[in-house]
Design an enzyme around this catalytic site. Structure first.
Site, short mmCIF file in Angstrom:
data_model
loop_
_atom_site.label_atom_id
_atom_site.label_comp_id
_atom_site.label_asym_id
_atom_site.label_seq_id
_atom_site.Cartn_x
_atom_site.Cartn_y
_atom_site.Cartn_z
N TYR A 254 3.41 -14.24 -14.56
CA TYR A 254 2.50 -13.24 -14.00
C TYR A 254 1.04 -13.62 -14.27
CZ TYR A 254 0.54 -8.60 -12.98
OH TYR A 254 -0.20 -7.55 -12.46
N SER B 273 -0.05 -16.50 -12.10
CA SER B 273 -0.25 -16.11 -10.70
C SER B 273 -1.56 -15.35 -10.53
CB SER B 273 0.92 -15.26 -10.21
OG SER B 273 0.93 -13.97 -10.80
N GLY C 131 0.78 -1.24 0.00
CA GLY C 131 0.00 0.00 0.00
C GLY C 131 0.81 1.28 0.00
N ASN C 132 2.07 1.19 -0.38
CA ASN C 132 2.91 2.40 -0.36
C ASN C 132 2.95 3.13 -1.69
OD1 ASN C 132 4.34 0.07 -1.26
ND2 ASN C 132 6.28 1.19 -1.07
N ARG C 133 2.45 2.51 -2.77
CA ARG C 133 2.49 3.20 -4.06
C ARG C 133 1.42 2.64 -4.99
NH1 ARG C 133 5.83 0.49 -8.07
NH2 ARG C 133 6.54 -1.54 -7.31
N ASP D 54 7.38 -8.95 4.40
CA ASP D 54 7.63 -9.64 3.14
C ASP D 54 6.64 -10.79 3.09
OD1 ASP D 54 8.50 -11.20 1.05
OD2 ASP D 54 10.60 -11.25 1.67
#
Length: 243
Positions: free
Chosen positions: A149, A152, A19-21, A57
């Site tokens: 990707y 996943s 949630g930082n970017r 992590d």
């Protein structure tokens, strides 16, 4: 689930990973704006103002458990989980290494599994909860150079629908948001030619804003979406229609 923030009481406890970017930050900020109490997991810090910044992590089960323990102690049991953290390691199939494959799967798919498993413990006790997994249009359409990707992100659909069936009787919903191309740091690295070519494939003719993805997520977590579970909500400008 009642959104008590609208009635002046403390809001729900929400966890947004990554949630930082980009999309994750927009989602966290949208919940904060609603009056919810938001925790954000990051690897290097930088959570938005008003959020509890928890270093984690998600490829490490012990760190995931420790993050939830911190959140539970600081805010309370997680009522809304938004599994957003993800990575890419794009390359053509024949050039893709085992590490390229396993690191993407472990972060995007297995990481989400670890988060959901831990969150479900508290939600089952509360007998309510909202789980939103952030997938991608690529998980539905496929994309050359993104076998890892796409696999996943596609796997998140099966995960959410299984969770929806397993936990639905406890008023826990599980849904997927599948963004298309979004104006973030990840798409800024594309050339002007690449960006223009992508836009020609999108019926709305533009990229999404992170806030538009956040709107779909907050709706799925709202009382208005209490009867929506096992759904895949595209926010892709029409790119993936029919998939």
């Amino acid at each position: 689930m009642t959104d008590t923030a609208q009635n002046g009481a403390p809001g729900r406890i929400v966890l947004v990973t990554g949630g930082n970017r980009g999309i994750g930050r927009a989602i966290a900020e949208a919940f904060i704006a609603q009056g919810d109490r938001v925790a954000v997991t990051t690897r290097n810090g930088g959570a938005p103002d008003g959020a509890l910044d928890v270093r984690c992590d998600i490829t490490d089960a012990a760190q995931v458990d420790a993050a939830f323990t911190t959140i539970e102690a600081e805010l309370g049991p997680v009522e809304v989980l938004v599994a957003n953290a993800g990575i890419t390691k794009d390359t053509l199939l024949l050039r893709m290494s085992d590490e390229d494959w396993s690191s993407v799967i472990d972060t995007n798919l297995t990481g989400s599994y670890r988060l959901v498993r831990r969150a479900a413990k508290g939600m089952l006790k509360l007998r309510r909860g909202r789980i939103v997994l952030v997938s991608s249009v690529v998980g539905l359409l496929g994309s050359a150079g993104q076998v890892n990707y796409a696999a996943s992100k596609s796997g998140l659909v099966g995960m959410a629908r299984s969770i929806a069936r397993e936990l639905g009787s406890r008023s826990i919903t599980a849904n997927v948001v599948a963004p298309g191309f979004v104006e973030t740091d990840m798409t800024e690295v594309l050339s002007d030619e690449q960006r223009a070519a992508i836009k020609t494939q999108v019926p709305l003719g533009r990229y999404a804003r992170p806030e538009e993805v956040a709107g779909a997520v907050t709706w799925l977590a709202s009382e208005q979406a209490a009867y929506v579970t096992g759904a895949v909500i595209p926010v892709d400008g029409g790119l993936g229609m029919g998939h």
